[in-house]
Write an enzyme that holds these catalytic residues in place. Structure first.
Site, PDB file in Angstrom:
ATOM      1  N   ASP A  49       0.924  -1.292   0.307  1.00  0.00           N
ATOM      2  CA  ASP A  49      -0.084   0.031   0.018  1.00  0.00           C
ATOM      3  C   ASP A  49       1.003   1.272   0.020  1.00  0.00           C
ATOM      4  O   ASP A  49       0.782   2.117  -0.853  1.00  0.00           O
ATOM      5  CB  ASP A  49      -0.766   0.055   1.407  1.00  0.00           C
ATOM      6  CG  ASP A  49      -1.956   0.910   1.144  1.00  0.00           C
ATOM      7  OD1 ASP A  49      -2.360   1.495   0.195  1.00  0.00           O
ATOM      8  OD2 ASP A  49      -2.598   1.175   2.273  1.00  0.00           O
ATOM      9  N   SER A 136      -3.001  -9.903   2.358  1.00  0.00           N
ATOM     10  CA  SER A 136      -3.035 -10.077   3.915  1.00  0.00           C
ATOM     11  C   SER A 136      -1.832 -10.912   4.383  1.00  0.00           C
ATOM     12  O   SER A 136      -1.835 -11.205   5.550  1.00  0.00           O
ATOM     13  CB  SER A 136      -4.469 -11.022   4.005  1.00  0.00           C
ATOM     14  OG  SER A 136      -5.355 -10.159   3.980  1.00  0.00           O
TER      15      SER A 136
HETATM   16  N1  AR6 Z   1       5.203  -5.506  -4.696  1.00  0.00           N
HETATM   17  C1  AR6 Z   1       4.746  -6.707  -4.216  1.00  0.00           C
HETATM   18  N2  AR6 Z   1       4.347  -7.159  -3.134  1.00  0.00           N
HETATM   19  C2  AR6 Z   1       4.767  -6.283  -2.185  1.00  0.00           C
HETATM   20  C3  AR6 Z   1       5.451  -5.059  -2.299  1.00  0.00           C
HETATM   21  C4  AR6 Z   1       5.747  -4.608  -3.556  1.00  0.00           C
HETATM   22  N3  AR6 Z   1       6.279  -3.328  -3.878  1.00  0.00           N
HETATM   23  N4  AR6 Z   1       5.692  -4.440  -1.076  1.00  0.00           N
HETATM   24  C5  AR6 Z   1       5.247  -5.537  -0.120  1.00  0.00           C
HETATM   25  N5  AR6 Z   1       4.844  -6.577  -0.810  1.00  0.00           N
HETATM   26  P1  AR6 Z   1       1.081  -5.963   3.063  1.00  0.00           P
HETATM   27  P2  AR6 Z   1      -1.455  -7.069   4.142  1.00  0.00           P
HETATM   28  C6  AR6 Z   1       4.331  -7.924  -0.107  1.00  0.00           C
HETATM   29  O1  AR6 Z   1       1.613  -5.853   4.725  1.00  0.00           O
HETATM   30  O2  AR6 Z   1      -0.819  -8.235   4.671  1.00  0.00           O
HETATM   31  C7  AR6 Z   1      -0.598  -2.154   4.884  1.00  0.00           C
HETATM   32  O3  AR6 Z   1      -0.156  -0.968   5.761  1.00  0.00           O
HETATM   33  C8  AR6 Z   1       4.547  -8.341   0.974  1.00  0.00           C
HETATM   34  O4  AR6 Z   1       5.854  -8.814   1.149  1.00  0.00           O
HETATM   35  O5  AR6 Z   1       1.673  -4.855   2.112  1.00  0.00           O
HETATM   36  O6  AR6 Z   1      -2.740  -7.136   3.020  1.00  0.00           O
HETATM   37  C9  AR6 Z   1      -2.219  -1.442   4.656  1.00  0.00           C
HETATM   38  O7  AR6 Z   1      -2.324  -0.178   4.718  1.00  0.00           O
HETATM   39  C10 AR6 Z   1       3.228  -9.094   1.378  1.00  0.00           C
HETATM   40  O8  AR6 Z   1       3.848 -10.724   1.088  1.00  0.00           O
HETATM   41  O9  AR6 Z   1      -0.604  -6.175   2.934  1.00  0.00           O
HETATM   42  C11 AR6 Z   1      -2.854  -2.319   5.575  1.00  0.00           C
HETATM   43  O10 AR6 Z   1      -3.058  -1.661   6.913  1.00  0.00           O
HETATM   44  C12 AR6 Z   1       2.320  -8.725   0.633  1.00  0.00           C
HETATM   45  O11 AR6 Z   1       2.799  -7.467  -0.304  1.00  0.00           O
HETATM   46  C13 AR6 Z   1      -2.196  -3.699   5.898  1.00  0.00           C
HETATM   47  O12 AR6 Z   1      -0.693  -3.272   5.350  1.00  0.00           O
HETATM   48  C14 AR6 Z   1       1.171  -8.203   1.614  1.00  0.00           C
HETATM   49  O13 AR6 Z   1       1.785  -7.573   2.598  1.00  0.00           O
HETATM   50  C15 AR6 Z   1      -2.350  -4.698   4.969  1.00  0.00           C
HETATM   51  O14 AR6 Z   1      -1.652  -5.772   5.217  1.00  0.00           O
END
Ligand code: AR6
Length: 190
Positions: A49, A136
């Site tokens: 995000d 997630s």
């Molecule tokens: N490209 C692809 N995947 C990514 C990237 C990227 N640039 N950056 C991180 N990931 P998360 P959630 C992966 O925490 O669990 C946020 O603060 C990461 O390694 O981004 O759904 C939101 O605002 C992981 O495997 O999302 C919410 O508050 C995946 O993306 C909360 O986090 C998801 O991790 C949502 O949590």
């Protein structure tokens, strides 16, 4: 970054529709829409995000603010679509995954709905290619092995059922996530 048409990693075809996996950064994807793993406020955060808002610039947040003013916070499992600002993608679909609470609180159903509602919205808007992160499995703590099965099954199901989407790509940030999704893809029935 790979463009929408390239063969880039493990993949399955469902007639003319393709489901593929790559390791990489979602923000660089040249697809019709990338999907953001957002939170209900739609006001940004960490993880993917944060990366999307940083790379895309303020136009995305402005569009999110208008949506929240009109409709309120976005419930988990639902999806909305905005502009993509400076990103190479044309749109951002924002969805809110479930927080992992041990697995008995309907987490799998909510995660399944995230993928289905995102793809339904993309289809409704006439889009052809969509790229997802692993929703997630970061801050929200969903075990990646289980999340990968839900994710891959939901997308494969939509493509088998005749979604107008031509390409759905999972963009996995870590080798461990990529391996979990590869195993999930391999476990799909023919
Ligand atoms: N490209 C692809 N995947 C990514 C990237 C990227 N640039 N950056 C991180 N990931 P998360 P959630 C992966 O925490 O669990 C946020 O603060 C990461 O390694 O981004 O759904 C939101 O605002 C992981 O495997 O999302 C919410 O508050 C995946 O993306 C909360 O986090 C998801 O991790 C949502 O949590």
């Amino acid at each position: 970054m790979p463009s929408a048409g390239q063969a880039t990693g493990p993949a399955r075809n469902f007639g003319p529709r393709r489901l593929e996996l790559i390791r990489g950064d979602l923000t660089g994807q040249q697809v019709d829409a990338i999907v953001n793993a957002a939170n209900s406020s739609l006001m940004g955060g960490g993880g993917v995000d944060g990366a999307i808002h940083r790379a895309g610039g303020p136009a995305i947040l402005q569009a999110c603010r208008r949506i929240v003013e009109a409709k309120g916070p976005l419930p988990a499992g639902q999806a909305v679509i905005t502009v993509a600002g400076r990103l190479p993608a044309r749109h951002v679909i924002h969805t809110v995954g479930p927080r992992w609470r041990g697995g008995d609180g309907g987490e799998a159903e909510t995660l399944d709905r995230c993928y289905r509602s995102s793809l339904a919205l993309a289809a409704e808007k006439g889009l052809s290619s969509v790229a997802f992160p692993s929703i997630s499995t970061g801050a929200y703590g969903y075990p990646v092995e289980q999340a990968a099965l839900v994710a891959v099954r939901a997308v494969a199901d939509m493509l088998r059922a005749g979604s107008p989407l031509r390409l759905v790509r999972f963009v996995l940030f870590s080798e461990a996530d990529f391996d979990a999704y590869r195993r999930a893809l391999a476990s799909l029935p023919d």
